[in-house]
Design an enzyme around this catalytic site. Structure first.
Site, PDB file in Angstrom:
ATOM      1  N   GLU A 151       0.823  -1.215   0.000  1.00 41.31           N
ATOM      2  CA  GLU A 151       0.000   0.000   0.000  1.00 41.31           C
ATOM      3  C   GLU A 151       0.857   1.265   0.000  1.00 41.31           C
ATOM      4  O   GLU A 151       0.449   2.297  -0.529  1.00 41.31           O
ATOM      5  CB  GLU A 151      -0.963   0.014   1.194  1.00 41.31           C
ATOM      6  CG  GLU A 151      -2.101  -0.991   1.089  1.00 41.31           C
ATOM      7  CD  GLU A 151      -1.740  -2.372   1.598  1.00 41.31           C
ATOM      8  OE1 GLU A 151      -0.545  -2.611   1.925  1.00 41.31           O
ATOM      9  OE2 GLU A 151      -2.639  -3.230   1.671  1.00 41.31           O
ATOM     10  N   PHE A 188     -11.317  -8.460  13.323  1.00 47.42           N
ATOM     11  CA  PHE A 188     -10.216  -8.802  12.425  1.00 47.42           C
ATOM     12  C   PHE A 188      -9.952  -7.647  11.453  1.00 47.42           C
ATOM     13  O   PHE A 188     -10.871  -7.146  10.808  1.00 47.42           O
ATOM     14  CB  PHE A 188     -10.549 -10.086  11.651  1.00 47.42           C
ATOM     15  CG  PHE A 188      -9.481 -10.445  10.654  1.00 47.42           C
ATOM     16  CD1 PHE A 188      -8.210 -10.818  11.084  1.00 47.42           C
ATOM     17  CD2 PHE A 188      -9.729 -10.376   9.291  1.00 47.42           C
ATOM     18  CE1 PHE A 188      -7.215 -11.123  10.158  1.00 47.42           C
ATOM     19  CE2 PHE A 188      -8.737 -10.684   8.368  1.00 47.42           C
ATOM     20  CZ  PHE A 188      -7.481 -11.059   8.801  1.00 47.42           C
ATOM     21  N   GLN A 189      -8.715  -7.247  11.377  1.00 50.97           N
ATOM     22  CA  GLN A 189      -8.268  -6.141  10.517  1.00 50.97           C
ATOM     23  C   GLN A 189      -9.009  -4.833  10.797  1.00 50.97           C
ATOM     24  O   GLN A 189      -9.196  -4.013   9.901  1.00 50.97           O
ATOM     25  CB  GLN A 189      -8.369  -6.518   9.027  1.00 50.97           C
ATOM     26  CG  GLN A 189      -7.343  -7.577   8.649  1.00 50.97           C
ATOM     27  CD  GLN A 189      -7.153  -7.744   7.149  1.00 50.97           C
ATOM     28  OE1 GLN A 189      -8.055  -7.514   6.361  1.00 50.97           O
ATOM     29  NE2 GLN A 189      -5.963  -8.167   6.748  1.00 50.97           N
ATOM     30  N   LYS A 217     -17.816  -1.895   5.594  1.00 50.43           N
ATOM     31  CA  LYS A 217     -18.174  -2.890   4.581  1.00 50.43           C
ATOM     32  C   LYS A 217     -19.685  -2.902   4.348  1.00 50.43           C
ATOM     33  O   LYS A 217     -20.138  -3.027   3.207  1.00 50.43           O
ATOM     34  CB  LYS A 217     -17.689  -4.270   5.034  1.00 50.43           C
ATOM     35  CG  LYS A 217     -17.635  -5.268   3.898  1.00 50.43           C
ATOM     36  CD  LYS A 217     -16.885  -6.535   4.300  1.00 50.43           C
ATOM     37  CE  LYS A 217     -16.809  -7.504   3.141  1.00 50.43           C
ATOM     38  NZ  LYS A 217     -16.069  -8.725   3.508  1.00 50.43           N
ATOM     39  N   MET A 228      23.795  10.104   3.258  1.00 49.88           N
ATOM     40  CA  MET A 228      23.617  11.352   3.987  1.00 49.88           C
ATOM     41  C   MET A 228      23.878  11.160   5.477  1.00 49.88           C
ATOM     42  O   MET A 228      24.514  12.003   6.120  1.00 49.88           O
ATOM     43  CB  MET A 228      22.202  11.898   3.758  1.00 49.88           C
ATOM     44  CG  MET A 228      21.985  13.291   4.332  1.00 49.88           C
ATOM     45  SD  MET A 228      23.142  14.517   3.669  1.00 49.88           S
ATOM     46  CE  MET A 228      22.216  15.158   2.270  1.00 49.88           C
TER      47      MET A 228
END
Lengths: 577, 185
Positions: free
Chosen positions: A67, A129-130, A179, A492
């Site tokens: 993602e 869940f999630q 959902k 750096m």
């Protein structure tokens, strides 16, 4: 009224249809003119993805490999195309993986609409869940966010999301949709958002500060302009050029302002900040009137704020009122859009020139060339340097490519040595400094501006943070050109360790994979160069063919970026070597 | 620069989540909120947040502008003590026996402009409105009488400006400029 007109009226009113929330999301995007989405599916956003299956002719979905890749690609797309970047992710880890990109977009003012799936509304708050509280998590890093729990809320939420993301000072917006809201139906109709009463993105310009600014500018002996990304975001490149040319004032760019004004213009005096040019940094503390346009006085620009332009009258043209007087106290604040403000101000200022003053900048350029630039771009050692590569690439491409960079030494070399001669040609992670930004952002930029030659310049460290997105180049045949400057160091950090931590190279040395084989496994033509004499031919075989290409250049391991303003120091105490 | 106590007054749309969006702006700068109150206003759908914080004059200006940036915030203002009418309310709980057995308690309560709010079962609750200092003085005075529980509300405040919330919202709806709402009243 006769019956036939009545029927027509009724048809107009009834221009609605009963569809599921998931499809409504896509219809809203089509209504907003979206044609490209970057995303990654998962459980809680599956209804939207299912609807997407039948929208493939209208919406081009690019499946990232993570993602974070999707959101950086959406950022690159937005910055290259000027459109709103759109990103899909599922709930929980899908949503949290967007956070780095959202934060990056927030601090660099990039318009994004992120749509995340969420667990069903009856499960909210139950550690399902999630499930994650992405609204809470994203609150400090979004311009606006909103959770949709009912299908009928979708059109208005998305309309408002696009309006807020792209208007005023742009930024990322997140819409979280449960959902069940995706699955339930609604009576769909769409009206773009035109106004939110609490949100006024374009302040009205006031005459008084414009006149005060014009008076200061007209009386100035040593005026100096510093412009930033605000010029690009408001499409004010023409207005900036007119203003500079009419007043004859030397102008410098911030990191994100690069390519808003041609580096080849005689009044362009360089780029400012920690690794900026000598002239603009030193002259900041010598000018009498300092005109800041669409920039926000980041600490990497100002160094020590107490000494920064302390002798000068400061004029600040800025859209976001919260940026005015935040870091630097200003004498005249022009709160407004850069394009409008420059148009108005140009009317009020006198035609002028400041040849002796501009010459002082050129004198600084000569000093910088002698002490810093020459040995960087024309090194004595056998190893190729990063500065040399960028310099030669700039000459090879005539400053016309769209350059996307990551974060670190290569980024500073690119901003110093690429001589931008084409408007809107620089995309980098400026405010947040997100390593791993370049590869996905360059892919997104190429998709957003297919007519441009897009070159992603990245270090070996940053490349490995998001290298999985090479899969996008393969799957979608994205003709982006990647340049890895490999010094086998986190350069750096290593430079700071050398200068400020007594050369204790604590965990900055890297053992890298074979990048050429890696590219080959993704069917991307790749070439490695370590010999200076092969550079030009290498550029040719890398850049000339259509389609993607990866060029790895083995560079000097311990090259430093100079000049440098040490963190928090006075900008005129810039170190040349 | 020296810190002062400021009252920050914020007008917002009445929407969930806004409290969080406002408080994180203080949290980011590690500023402690001394008190916070959310209430309705005379305009339907508009809420008022009243916060008390100690800040430097520089800080308060920046914070108020950053709050104003939050979508759904209609206006954000800051005031010094002499620019607002303000009150807090405090409740003090005793046992009934303590109250009955100490006649001077009744006098003390009257002297402080407090009153008995409830006598129920074996408990007495005293109510006092005033400034934080005033409610605290009563607290100190009541301490020797085995105070069972004490609570003080957040400050509520109205500015001394002639502005009407309704007129302000109307102006906001018709104006294109956000200068109005960040103007220091």
């Amino acid at each position: 009224m006769n019956t036939s007109t009545l029927e027509i009226e009724e048809k107009k009113v009834n221009k609605t249809e009963i569809i599921p929330g998931a499809e409504a999301v896509l219809k809203c995007l089509v209504e907003e003119g979206v044609d490209t989405i970057f995303g990654y599916p998962g459980g809680a956003i599956m209804p939207v993805y299912d609807s997407l299956y039948s929208y493939a002719d209208k919406l081009n979905h690019i499946l990232s490999r993570h993602e974070q890749g999707a959101i950086h690609a959406a950022q690159g797309y937005a910055r290259a195309s000027g459109k709103v970047g759109v990103c899909f992710a599922t709930s929980g880890p899908g949503a949290t993986n967007l956070i780095t990109g959202i934060t990056d977009a927030m601090i660099d003012s990039t318009p994004l609409v992120c749509i995340t799936g969420q667990v069903a509304s009856h499960l909210l708050g139950s550690d399902a869940f999630q499930e994650t509280d992405i609204i809470g998590i994203s609150m400090p890093v979004t311009k606006w966010n909103f959770q949709v729990t009912g299908a009928e809320e979708i059109p208005e939420a998305i309309a408002q999301a696009f309006y807020i993301a792209k208007s005023g000072r742009p930024g990322p917006v997140l819409i979280d949709i449960t959902k069940d809201a995706q699955q339930k139906t609604l009576d769909f109709s769409y009206a773009p958002c035109k106004r939110v009463r609490s949100y006024h993105p374009y302040p009205e310009l006031k005459d008084e500060p414009l006149r005060a600014a014009a008076k200061l500018i007209n009386e100035a002996k040593k005026p100096y302009i510093l412009f930033g990304q605000g010029v690009i975001l408001s499409g004010a490149e023409g207005e900036l050029k007119n203003f500079i040319e009419k007043t004859g004032i030397p102008a410098a760019s911030t990191l994100l302002g690069l390519s808003a004004f041609s580096t080849k213009h005689p009044l362009y005096v360089g780029y400012t900040g920690m690794h900026g040019n000598y002239g603009p940094n030193v002259k900041t503390n010598e000018c009498d009137v300092f005109i800041a346009i669409g920039m926000r006085f980041d600490d990497r620009v100002t160094g020590d704020v107490n000494t920064y332009a302390a002798q000068a009258k400061v004029i600040h043209i800025e859209l976001d009122p919260a940026e005015i007087n935040k870091n630097i106290k200003v004498d005249v604040a022009i709160n407004g859009d850069a394009k409008q403000a420059l148009q108005a101000l140009t009317q009020l200022v006198n035609q002028n020139s400041h040849e002796d003053w501009v010459e002082e900048f050129h004198e600084c350029d000569r000093i910088e060339m002698e002490k810093a630039i020459k040995k960087s771009i024309d090194p004595e050692g056998a190893q190729i340097t990063m500065a040399e590569v960028v310099h030669k690439l700039s000459v090879f491409t005539k400053g016309k490519s769209l350059i996307v960079t990551d974060v670190g030494q290569h980024q500073m070399m690119a901003s110093r040595y690429y001589k931008f001669d084409e408007y809107k040609s620089h995309i980098t992670s400026g405010g947040l400094g997100t390593m791993g930004f370049c590869l996905p952002a360059a892919i997104g930029a190429k998709i957003g501006a297919p007519e441009r030659q897009v070159i992603g310049i990245v270090g070996d460290g940053g490349f490995q943070m998001t290298l999985q997105e090479l899969g996008l180049i393969m799957q979608y045949e994205v003709g982006v050109k990647i340049l890895i400057l490999n010094n086998e160091f986190l350069g750096m950090v290593r430079q700071w360790q050398q200068l400020f931590f007594d050369r204790r190279y604590s965990f900055t040395k890297m053992q890298n994979p074979d990048f050429i084989k890696l590219a080959a496994s993704y069917n991307i033509p790749a070439l490695q160069i370590s010999d200076r004499s092969k550079l030009e031919d290498g550029f040719r075989s890398w850049l000339e063919p259509e389609g993607p290409g990866l060029l790895e250049i083995i560079v000097e391991k311990e090259e430093n970026v100079f000049p440098m303003v040490p963190s928090g120091s006075c900008v005129s105490k810039i170190r040349l070597e | 620069m020296k810190q002062k106590e400021y009252t920050i007054s914020i007008l917002t749309e009445d929407k969930p989540g806004l409290l969080n969006k406002i408080t994180i702006i203080f949290n980011r700068r590690k500023i402690n909120i001394a008190s916070l109150n959310v209430s309705t206003t005379e305009v339907a759908g508009v809420s008022r947040y009243t916060l008390v914080v100690s800040l430097t004059p520089e800080e308060v200006k920046k914070i108020v502008k950053q709050i104003r940036k939050v979508v759904d915030v209609l206006g954000s203002f800051y005031y010094q003590e002499n620019e607002v009418y303000y009150r807090e309310i405090a409740l003090y709980k005793f046992s009934v026996d303590m109250y009955k057995n100490n006649k001077e308690l009744e006098q003390l309560i009257r002297n402080h402009g407090a009153k008995v709010m409830a006598i129920e079962g074996d408990q007495v609750v005293i109510e006092k409105t005033g400034s934080k200092q005033e409610t605290h003085e009563l607290y100190d005075a009541l301490q020797p009488f085995d105070l069972m529980e004490f609570v003080r509300s957040g400050r509520i405040a109205l500015s001394k400006s002639k502005r009407r919330t309704e007129a302000f919202i109307r102006e906001l709806e018709t104006s294109n400029s956000n200068a109005l709402s960040i103007k220091e009243f």
